[in-house]
Structures are given as structure tokens and as C-alpha cells.
Scaffold this motif. Structure first.
Motif, PDB file in Angstrom:
ATOM      1  N   SER A   1     -31.640 -57.092  74.704  1.00  0.00           N
ATOM      2  CA  SER A   1     -31.771 -58.438  75.267  1.00  0.00           C
ATOM      3  C   SER A   1     -30.510 -59.262  74.968  1.00  0.00           C
ATOM      4  N   PHE A   2     -29.843 -58.974  73.851  1.00  0.00           N
ATOM      5  CA  PHE A   2     -28.596 -59.673  73.494  1.00  0.00           C
ATOM      6  C   PHE A   2     -27.526 -59.390  74.565  1.00  0.00           C
ATOM      7  N   PHE A   3     -27.378 -58.119  74.925  1.00  0.00           N
ATOM      8  CA  PHE A   3     -26.373 -57.767  75.939  1.00  0.00           C
ATOM      9  C   PHE A   3     -26.753 -58.336  77.316  1.00  0.00           C
ATOM     10  N   ASN A   4     -28.050 -58.310  77.607  1.00  0.00           N
ATOM     11  CA  ASN A   4     -28.485 -58.875  78.901  1.00  0.00           C
ATOM     12  C   ASN A   4     -28.171 -60.363  78.969  1.00  0.00           C
ATOM     13  N   SER A   5     -28.446 -61.082  77.866  1.00  0.00           N
ATOM     14  CA  SER A   5     -28.244 -62.536  77.871  1.00  0.00           C
ATOM     15  C   SER A   5     -26.754 -62.867  77.976  1.00  0.00           C
ATOM     16  N   SER A   6     -25.871 -61.938  77.510  1.00  0.00           N
ATOM     17  CA  SER A   6     -24.434 -62.238  77.515  1.00  0.00           C
ATOM     18  C   SER A   6     -23.879 -62.327  78.945  1.00  0.00           C
ATOM     19  N   ARG A   7     -24.591 -61.702  79.894  1.00  0.00           N
ATOM     20  CA  ARG A   7     -24.084 -61.744  81.276  1.00  0.00           C
ATOM     21  C   ARG A   7     -24.130 -63.168  81.834  1.00  0.00           C
ATOM     22  N   SER A   8     -25.065 -63.970  81.299  1.00  0.00           N
ATOM     23  CA  SER A   8     -25.166 -65.345  81.803  1.00  0.00           C
ATOM     24  C   SER A   8     -24.567 -66.355  80.817  1.00  0.00           C
ATOM     25  N   ASN A   9     -23.926 -65.850  79.738  1.00  0.00           N
ATOM     26  CA  ASN A   9     -23.358 -66.749  78.730  1.00  0.00           C
ATOM     27  C   ASN A   9     -21.865 -66.416  78.607  1.00  0.00           C
TER      28      ASN A   9
ATOM     29  N   PHE B   1     -29.039 -61.023  62.845  1.00  0.00           N
ATOM     30  CA  PHE B   1     -30.361 -61.232  63.453  1.00  0.00           C
ATOM     31  C   PHE B   1     -31.354 -60.380  62.662  1.00  0.00           C
ATOM     32  N   CYS B   2     -32.267 -61.034  61.910  1.00  0.00           N
ATOM     33  CA  CYS B   2     -33.170 -60.270  61.038  1.00  0.00           C
ATOM     34  C   CYS B   2     -34.634 -60.512  61.409  1.00  0.00           C
ATOM     35  N   TYR B   3     -35.491 -59.522  61.112  1.00  0.00           N
ATOM     36  CA  TYR B   3     -36.934 -59.771  61.200  1.00  0.00           C
ATOM     37  C   TYR B   3     -37.380 -60.367  59.865  1.00  0.00           C
ATOM     38  N   THR B   4     -38.668 -60.698  59.740  1.00  0.00           N
ATOM     39  CA  THR B   4     -39.126 -61.337  58.498  1.00  0.00           C
ATOM     40  C   THR B   4     -39.336 -60.288  57.404  1.00  0.00           C
TER      41      THR B   4
ATOM     42  N   VAL C   1     -15.250 -54.343  56.076  1.00  0.00           N
ATOM     43  CA  VAL C   1     -14.781 -54.108  57.444  1.00  0.00           C
ATOM     44  C   VAL C   1     -15.265 -55.252  58.347  1.00  0.00           C
ATOM     45  N   PHE C   2     -16.495 -55.731  58.096  1.00  0.00           N
ATOM     46  CA  PHE C   2     -17.040 -56.818  58.913  1.00  0.00           C
ATOM     47  C   PHE C   2     -16.163 -58.068  58.784  1.00  0.00           C
ATOM     48  N   ASN C   3     -15.750 -58.337  57.531  1.00  0.00           N
ATOM     49  CA  ASN C   3     -14.957 -59.522  57.267  1.00  0.00           C
ATOM     50  C   ASN C   3     -13.596 -59.429  57.966  1.00  0.00           C
ATOM     51  N   GLU C   4     -13.043 -58.209  58.024  1.00  0.00           N
ATOM     52  CA  GLU C   4     -11.720 -58.024  58.626  1.00  0.00           C
ATOM     53  C   GLU C   4     -11.787 -58.012  60.172  1.00  0.00           C
ATOM     54  N   SER C   5     -13.009 -57.823  60.731  1.00  0.00           N
ATOM     55  CA  SER C   5     -13.122 -57.711  62.191  1.00  0.00           C
ATOM     56  C   SER C   5     -12.948 -59.080  62.861  1.00  0.00           C
ATOM     57  N   LYS C   6     -12.812 -59.039  64.208  1.00  0.00           N
ATOM     58  CA  LYS C   6     -12.721 -60.310  64.941  1.00  0.00           C
ATOM     59  C   LYS C   6     -14.119 -60.930  65.032  1.00  0.00           C
ATOM     60  N   TYR C   7     -15.090 -60.098  65.447  1.00  0.00           N
ATOM     61  CA  TYR C   7     -16.500 -60.528  65.478  1.00  0.00           C
ATOM     62  C   TYR C   7     -17.363 -59.366  65.024  1.00  0.00           C
ATOM     63  N   THR C   8     -18.435 -59.685  64.287  1.00  0.00           N
ATOM     64  CA  THR C   8     -19.433 -58.659  63.977  1.00  0.00           C
ATOM     65  C   THR C   8     -20.813 -59.216  64.315  1.00  0.00           C
ATOM     66  N   TRP C   9     -21.576 -58.441  65.098  1.00  0.00           N
ATOM     67  CA  TRP C   9     -22.981 -58.804  65.327  1.00  0.00           C
ATOM     68  C   TRP C   9     -23.837 -57.751  64.653  1.00  0.00           C
ATOM     69  N   SER C  10     -24.855 -58.188  63.882  1.00  0.00           N
ATOM     70  CA  SER C  10     -25.681 -57.195  63.186  1.00  0.00           C
ATOM     71  C   SER C  10     -27.163 -57.512  63.344  1.00  0.00           C
ATOM     72  N   TRP C  11     -27.964 -56.453  63.421  1.00  0.00           N
ATOM     73  CA  TRP C  11     -29.416 -56.597  63.583  1.00  0.00           C
ATOM     74  C   TRP C  11     -30.104 -55.746  62.528  1.00  0.00           C
TER      75      TRP C  11
END
Length: 931
Positions: free
Chosen positions: A184-192, A157-160, A126-136
Motif C-alpha cells: 500500500s506504501f508503493f501504491n500511495s506513492s503514485r499519487s504523492n 512503520f510498526c505494529y503494536t 547503513v541506514f544512517n549513511e543512506s539517503k532515505y530508509t523506510w522500514s516496516w
């Protein structure tokens, strides 16, 4: 005969690998065209929460004071969305679970070899078929979906990896990390601006992988406070993320939310097998395009969960795990993943009947596409007159189905269209399975024929070279040449037949293996004739009774794989062996100790499987008991005549005792430290690894006198075993090796009893000179019993402390003295070592029995080979790939176990010889003591 051993190893490796080719090859096919529903989707974006290792009952059940475990999610399923149970398949591991959720197919077992991390095969998702996928989330899961995607529209976005520590402060921090990063990702998108516009596109997926619950479950068990607290934290996190996303998009009502889990977990904190606690996972769906809660008066399910969870009046919609992929695709309007075998769960959709009919039609076409590709592949590699197609879906039937469904949709008979499409989906799935298992019978028969041939050959070798049942017969050269050409011709015919069909190279091995094996058997025809004549002249009822007893013994061994308690019955029969054979008359004390230890060992298979309830005090008691026993042994060594002892030997034993004391201390302090959430102390970890390494070398420094060397092996292995123990199993190697010491003495008595030899003095017996002195004797019927004892003890060593046939019976707590950070291969190797230690003890004792009863190790070993091969053939026919997933998993692991045991016993034989006969000399020695 080293050639014979090599041939044996090769043949057994083929037998072992064949099972994966015959039953478990990759089900994926490539070359389909993507199918997409032609109507506009209800949602623009989808948020997928996967709470790793969350059980259905842990989420849905109420607390003791009737409050929900997860208040926000409970409110959602009561007021806003639909809910149910998602049924997962075995193996219940993170990787296959996520593949089923996101790509819609159940992963083939060939992924085991890749450690679940990499893709053994490329697949669509499903991720491959989507327009964009963001994953954490976790570095174990996210990269595999990004790697399989075409282009770069899947962001991770992964931790170690080091963060996944079972002994750490609190694993819920892993989930907090994900929630914080999403905010923080959504917050940063307001200025990007670029990111902002990407987030506002259609067909967007946000994937939050929450590993805390799984890690806490492993470390503290699912009924612990930590596990339940973690569920609460996840509930709060989901609430925050959902409201934040709604605010971000100005409550446009175009977001769909799904919360589910990849697998559950047993009460003792493991997963991998097919227990309901592992295969039942929660599914809650709400938001755009999703049905509201449906009130019902009564609904019937075989389980009693609805009553326990107080959800009888809300409709429960159960799905298979792979059905969630088409559900996600349908909600945001992307093509169904190409390899998906899921059926769209229409009851979750809040949409027009037309939309549902079109969606399920697309679903049917997409699965039918796979069926067509599979069929054409099979057709190409099979001769036309041998090809039998799948009747219910012939070409004309397919066209008929699709035409009819299309007409129903055009005439707005949506219910009929839906039921027709569901029939088509079921037929296509049956057809996929039919073509996937097309060659199974043919390959299975080839392997079975080789099996029977090989076992017959080994029996003939034993009779010909190690008994005096046959006269040596000269074979006729002319006859053997004819035979050779005959078999060569058959082999060439088979190879030619496979070549025309362009079969994979492995098929050549499986189908050609019976030829050389049976050639070897037929060459020994004179031996068979001679043997038959000899047996007929013997008392036939004696041979029949002997055969019956053998069969019964092997059946009992097969039974132990299914019911551990069979071992108890076997051991109690063993306890009476001296009485039945009148051995106790000549050695009363030895016989009494034998009976006592057999009864003691018989208690272990009745105990619950290891790891359910840790019991550290018991491990400490075992450590002290081992020290006590070694003190007695040290004292008796000091008392013995000087000829027998020197200071270096005492030093070695003293060091081993110190090692046992240290292990006992490390176990106790590590578990205290983990209980107080202080992690694994570095000093303890260092001592553990040093003990492990030294325990492999220490026995080689001890003298090679029989009991001294065996005792030294026991002490060394015991220090490592203590570090890997969490409960009563620590006592197991002690009792087992006690029985082994007595067994060596009993076999001496048996030899005298049958008048086969004089009695050597066991205490003075030296492994190093054993092979030169003894004149090997011929085999006697009693030697078959000796070999049977060995196989029985090996199986006892295996199942004595738990049923290892099931993946979920491993307890990660047993490796905490060595490491607590999740590392599947390291943990697996340590757990394997724990299984191997009792094996080594039995193998060394068997080596001693062979040497002291004046038999060449090869002759007894060949009998052992026959016994285990007959068992393996049993399990080969018991392997199945239908029925409950637990049955399937168990049937495979049984076969793999018996085959590995056989290959393993060959290696063990070598290891035991090395451990008992080799001697490392320490430098700086001035005086030499010789025997």
C-alpha cells in the motif's frame, strides 16, 4: 555483626561487577572520518528482508518429497544470485543480531542491562549513511535504528507490541501485515509526488523485518507445521514484493535484494546461546551488482549440509554476520558504517576487479581509522614508559601498508592489492582487540588478590569467634598504628598512580580494594600464629586428610557446573553417608528414608534439560500427589492433641490445598486452550496471579512449629511452581523437600552421635522461641560437613532440572499460565522465580538445621561463604573471552552465577528467617492457644 554482612555484600558486588569491566566493556570508539569507495555503485536501492529467528537448515533443506521449503528463494539461489551461511555471534538475540547486520559490529554485553531495546551507546549504521530508509516491522527493533540516525531520513512503520502474542491465532499475520503495508506504501506513492521522487533517489534502503517465524518458533518449536508454513508465506511475500518493486522501477536492474536472519533457534524454541542451530543463519543475495550462481565440482566444508540440502554443485559463500553491513554499503555506494568491523565479502560482488580492490581498500582504511583512535585513547591514559604499543601496526608499518596497496591499485595489480588489504584488516582487528583488553591482566590480578584476602579474613573470623582453637590474644596498640599508616601509605601510592594515568573511577575501586581487605587480615596476625602453633601440636595427618576431603568436595561442586551428572555421583555418596558414619545403627528408619530419597533425587540431574519436551500430564499427577500428601498431613494434624491445633490453622492448610487443586486445573486447561489456538483464558490468568501473590503470604499465617511451618512453606511455593512447570521438573521440589525434612532429622541424630547435645523433641520445636532458649555452642568439624551439604543442596536446587548457565535453556512455555504476550522482563522475572523456589525450600531447611543443632546462624553461614568464595575464585580464573562463543558465554555465566549465588545466599538467609519465624495473626480471634 551487621557491619560485617554489609561489608561482605559490598565486596561481593564489586567482585561481580568487575567481570563486566574487565572482560566486557563497550568496544566502540568515536571520532573517525567516514570512508567511501570513489567508484560509482552498481545499485541505486537495496531491499533488506530479515526473517527473524529463521535457521539456515529450515530454509535450505528439502521436504520429505524433495520439494524446497521456499520455492521462490530456492529458484533465486539456483539461477539468479549468490548464497551462503551467515555465522552470528553470541548472544543470539534480536537486537545484537540486527546491530551486526546493519551497523557491522558485535554489540557489547553492556546492552544486556538496557534490555536490548535502547542504545547504551550511539552508533553509525547503513541506514544512517543512506539517503532515505523506510522500514516496516516490530516495535522492538526498528526504533533503535531511527533513534541513532542523524536528521530525519529513517522512517519506521510498526505494529503494536501487543500483537507479539505467543498464544495467538497465527503469528504469520505479523509478516502479512508487513507485506500488505509495503504494497500500500508503493501504491500511495503514485499519487504523492514528494514520496515518488524520494523513492526514485539513489542510496535508498527498504527494510522489512519479519517477526512471524521467530514468534511461531517460540510458540510451536521450529519443527512444527506452523513454523514451516510461515516460511512458505514469507517466501510468497518476498516473491510478491520483489516483482512489485521491479515493476515500480520499470525493471531498471538497479535494485539489490538481501534475505537473511538475525539468529536461528534451538529445537526446543529458544535462542540466546551458541548452539549451531542458533548461530547459523541463511544469506541469499541477488539483483544489481551481485554475482550469479557459480557452478563448482567440489567444495569442502566441515559440516555435511551441502549434501543434505542437495546444493553441492553451487558455490557456498560463508560470511560472518557483520560482513553483511559493508556488503550493503558497497552495493549502494554509501560510506561504510564508522564502527563496522566486517570484511567486505568480495565473492558476492559482480563487478570489475578495480571496483573490488577500491572497495576493500576503503574497508581497510575504515577499520584502521578505528584502530588509530583506540590507540591514541590508550596512549593518553598510560604513562609513556609503561606503554607497550601493538608492534605489527606501528605508525611506519601503517603508512607502508597503505602506500603499497595504493601502488598496486595504480599498477592494476588488483589481486595483490586485495590480499594486502585483507592482511591489513586482520592486523587492525587484532590491534583493536589488543588495546581493548590492554588493562585486563592488571585489573584481574587486583581482583584475585582481594578475593584471596577476603576468603582468608572470613576463615580467621570463624576460627577466632566460633571455635576454641585460639586463645584470645591482645594486640599491641603501637604495632597496629604502624600497620594502619603502612597500609594507608600503600593505598595513597596506588591512588596517586591511577590519578596520573587519568583512569576511570571503577579502576580505583578494583585496585584499592585489596588494601583494606589485607589490612584486616594482617591485623589478625597473632591469631594466625596461635592457630599455626595449635595445628602443629595436633595430629598433622588428621588435618591433612580433612583439608584433602574439603578440597575434593569443592572440586566436585565446581565440576557440577560443567557436568550435571556430577550431582548424581554426589547424591549417591550422600546416600551412603549414614552407613559410613555408623549413624544408621541408632536410627534405622530415618537412615533408610534418607538413602531412598537421595537416590530418587539423583535421577533428576540425569534427565534431559527442562522444556525440551513438555509433559503436562506429569504436572497434573504431581499436583494430585501433593494433594494426597497434604491430606495425610491434615489427618495427622487433626488426630494430634488439641494443644497443638486450632481451627484457624486447619483453615489455612485447607486453603493451601484448594490452591494446589486450582493450580493443577489451570495448568491443564491453559495448555489445552493454547493447543487449540484459543489464547490464554482470562480467568486462568487471574487465578495464576492471585495464587502467586497469596503464596508469599500464606506461610506466615501458619503456626511456627517446625514441621508445620516448613510444610506450609512447601505447599504455598508448590502451588506457584506447578503453574510454572511444563514437565517432570514439577516433581523436583516435592522430592527435594522430602529429603530436606529427613535431613533435619538426620542432623539431630548426628548431634547425638557426636555427643554434642541432648535430643530435643523435633515435633514440639517452635521457630518463634528458638533463639532465646538455645545456648549456642562452639563449632565442631562436623559443622563444616553441614555447611557443605547446604551448598551442595543449593547447587542441586539450581542444576537439578536443567543447566541454567545457558540462556537458551529457558522455555517460554513455562510462563504461559501468566502471560503469552512477549515481554522479556516479565517473562524473565517469572522464570527467575521458578529457579528461586527450590532455593527457598533448601534455605528454610538449613535455617531449621541451624536452629535445631544449636548453632548461631552466623557461624554456619560464614563457612558457607568460604566454600562459595573458593568456588567463585575458581570460576574467575576460568572466565575467557576467546574460543567458541558458547565457551565464552558459559564461562561468564558460571562466574556470574557463583557470585550471584553468594550474594543471593546472604539474602536467602534473611528470607528464610522471615519465613520461618514471623507470624501474621488473623483478626477476629477469641481464644488464644499458647505452647
Amino acid at each position: 555483626i551487621p557491619v560485617f554482612i554489609l561489608a561482605g555484600l559490598l565486596v561481593h558486588c564489586v567482585f561481580l561487577v568487575s567481570i563486566f569491566d574487565i572482560y566486557f566493556s563497550s568496544p566502540l570508539v568515536h571520532g573517525m572520518t567516514p570512508q567511501q569507495t570513489p567508484l560509482p555503485p552498481p545499485a541505486k536501492r537495496l531491499v533488506l528482508f530479515v526473517a527473524d529467528g529463521l535457521r539456515a537448515d529450515s530454509l535450505y533443506e528439502l521436504n520429505s518429497n524433495n520439494t524446497p521449503q521456499a520455492p521462490y528463494l530456492r529458484a533465486i539461489l539456483e539461477n539468479n544470485g549468490s548464497w551462503g551461511i551467515s555465522h552470528t555471534r553470541v548472544p543470539t538475540e534480536s537486537r545484537p543480531g540486527h546491530v551486526a547486520l546493519i551497523a557491522g559490529f558485535y554489540e557489547d554485553v553492556s546492552a544486556v542491562a538496557k534490555g536490548w531495546k535502547e542504545n547504551p551507546v550511539e552508533f553509525d549504521s547503513v541506514f544512517n549513511e543512506s539517503k532515505y530508509t523506510w522500514s516496516w516491522g516490530s516495535p522492538d527493533i526498528l526504533p533503535m535504528f531511527a533513534k541513532g540516525a542523524t536528521g530525519d531520513h529513517v522512517y519506521t512503520f510498526c505494529y503494536t507490541a501487543e500483537s507479539e502474542d505467543f498464544g495467538a491465532q497465527d503469528a504469520a499475520e505479523l509478516d502479512m501485515w508487513v507485506f500488505d503495508h509495503v504494497k500500500s506504501f508503493f501504491n500511495s506513492s503514485r499519487s504523492n509526488q514528494t514520496l515518488f521522487s524520494a523513492l526514485n533517489e539513489e542510496k535508498v534502503v527498504l527494510f522489512l523485518h519479519l517477526l512471524g517465524i521467530d514468534t511461531n518458533g517460540h510458540a510451536h518449536r521450529p519443527n512444527s507445521r506452523e513454523y514451516k508454513e510461515n516460511i512458505k508465506k514469507v517466501d510468497e511475500g518476498v516473491k510478491e514484493i520483489a516483482s512489485m518493486i521491479d515493476d515500480f522501477y520499470g525493471n531498471d536492474g538497479k535494485t539489490a535484494f538481501i534475505l537473511t536472519s538475525d539468529h536461528g533457534m534451538t529445537d526446543w524454541g529458544s535462542h540466546g546461546a551458541g548452539h549451531p542451530s542458533e548461530t547459523l543463519t541463511p544469506l541469499i543475495v541477488w539483483g544489481a551488482g551481485v554475482n550469479y550462481p557459480q557452478k563448482v565440482t567440489s567444495q569442502f566444508f566441515e559440516d555435511n549440509f551441502l549434501k543434505e540440502w542437495k546444493l553441492e554443485d553451487l558455490k557456498r559463500l560463508d560470511v560472518n554476520q557483520a560482513d553483511i553491513a559493508p556488503l550493503m554499503a558497497s552495493l549502494i555506494g554509501v560510506p561504510f558504517p564508522l564502527n563496522s568491523v566486517g570484511t567486505l565479502p568480495l565473492e558476492y560482488l559482480n563487478n570489475s576487479a578495480h571496483f573490488k580492490a577500491e572497495s576493500i581498500f576503503t574497508n581497510a582504511v575504515q577499520i584502521l581509522e578505528q584502530f588509530k583512535v583506540k590507540m591514541s585513547q590508550k596512549k593518553e591514559t598510560t604513562l609513556s614508559f609503561l606503554f607497550t604499543p601493538f608492534k605489527p601496526l606501528s605508525d611506519s608499518e601503517q603508512i607502508n601498508f597503505l602506500k603499497k596497496a595504493r601502488q598496486y591499485i595504480q599498477r592494476q595489480k588488483y589481486d595483490e592489492a586485495v590480499s594486502l588489504c585483507k592482511t591489513l584488516i586482520n592486523l587492525a582487528l587484532e590491534g583493536l582487540s589488543y588495546y581493548h583488553t590492554y588493562d585486563r591482566l592488571f585489573l584481574g590480578l587486583s581482583i584475585a588478590v582481594s578475593f584471596v584476602g577476603w576468603t582468608t579474613y572470613v576463615i580467621l573470623v570463624i576460627i577466632k569467634t566460633h571455635t576454641n582453637l585460639t586463645k584470645t590474644v591482645q594486640s599491641d596498640n603501637k604495632e597496629s598504628t604502624v600497620l594502619f599508616y603502612g597500609f594507608a601509605f600503600v593505598g595513597m601510592m596506588i591512588a596517586f598512580f591511577l590519578l596520573i594515568q587519568t583512569c576511570p573511577w571503577t579502576y580505583y575501586i578494583y585496585c584499592l580494594l585489596p588494601v583494606p581487605v589485607w589490612y584486616a587480615v594482617v591485623r589478625e596476625l597473632p591469631v594466625i600464629q596461635d592457630l599455626a602453633a595449635n595445628l602443629l601440636s595436633l595430629h598433622s595427618h588428621q588435618s591433612i586428610v580433612f583439608l584433602l576431603v574439603c578440597t575434593l568436595g569443592i572440586e566436585i561442586l565446581v565440576f557440577t557446573f560443567f557436568y550435571r551428572s556430577t550431582l548424581t555421583i554426589g547424591l549417591l555418596v550422600f546416600a551412603g553417608w549414614p552407613v559410613i558414619t555408623q549413624l544408621w545403627v541408632q536410627a534405622k528408619t530415618t537412615a533408610l528414608i534418607w538413602t531412598l530419597l537421595c537416590v530418587l533425587l539423583a535421577i533428576f540431574p540425569l534427565m534431559p534439560v527442562v522444556g525440551r519436551e513438555p509433559n503436562i500430564p506429569l504436572v497434573i499427577v504431581t499436583g494430585l500427589l501433593t494433594l494426597l500428601i497434604s491430606c495425610f498431613s491434615l489427618a495427622s494434624l487433626c488426630k494430634s492433641r488439641n494443644k497443638y491445633r486450632n481451627n484457624e490453622h486447619l483453615k489455612v492448610q485447607f486453603y493451601q490445598m484448594l490452591s494446589i487443586a486450582l493450580s493443577t486445573y489451570v495448568v491443564s486447561s491453559t495448555h489445552d486452550s493454547l493447543k487449540n489456538k484459543q489464547g490464554l483464558p482470562v480467568l486462568n490468568q487471574l487465578i495464576s496471579w492471585m495464587t502467586l501473590v497469596s503464596s508469599l503470604v500464606m506461610p506466615l499465617l501458619s503456626p511456627t512449629f517446625l514441621f508445620q511451618r516448613l510444610f506450609s512453606i512447601l505447599l504455598s511455593l508448590m502451588s506457584t511452581y506447578l503453574l510454572l512447570s511444563t514437565g517432570y521438573e514439577a516433581l523436583f521440589p516435592l522430592v527435594l523437600s522430602g529429603l530436606m525434612f529427613v535431613w533435619i532429622n538426620m542432623e539431630q541424630e548426628a548431634l547425638q552421635h557426636y555427643g554434642l547435645s541432648h535430643k530435643p523433641k523435633l515435633t514440639m520445636f517452635n521457630f518463634a522461641y528458638a533463639t532465646d532458649i538455645t545456648q549456642f555452642r562452639q563449632l565442631h568439624l562436623d559443622d563444616v560437613r553441614r555447611s557443605f551439604f547446604f551448598v551442595f543442596f543449593i547447587v542441586t536446587a539450581f542444576f537439578g532440572t536443567g543447566n541454567i548457565a545457558s540462556v537458551n535453556s529457558f522455555d517460554p512455555a513455562s510462563v504461559y499460565c501468566f502471560l503469552t504476550v512477549f515481554s522479556p522482563f516479565m517473562m524473565g522475572s517469572l522464570l527467575l522465580l521458578k529457579v528461586v523456589i527450590p532455593f527457598v525450600l533448601v534455605s528454610c531447611a538449613f535455617e531449621a538445621v541451624q536452629v535445631t543443632t544449636q548453632l548461631s546462624s552466623k557461624s554456619l553461614f560464614l563457612i558457607v561463604l568460604v566454600i562459595s568464595d573458593i568456588m567463585a575464585l575458581h570460576f574467575f580464573f576460568l572466565v575467557k573471552d576467546y574460543g567458541s562463543w558458547l565457551d565464552i558465554g558459559t564461562s561468564i555465566s558460571h562466574y556470574v552465577l557463583v557470585m550471584s549465588l553468594t550474594i543471593f545466599m546472604m539474602l536467602m538467609n534473611g528470607l528464610a528467617q522471615l519465613l520461618t519465624t514471623k507470624r501474621l495473626e488473623l483478626p477476629r480471634r477469641t481464644k488464644h492457644h499458647s505452647t
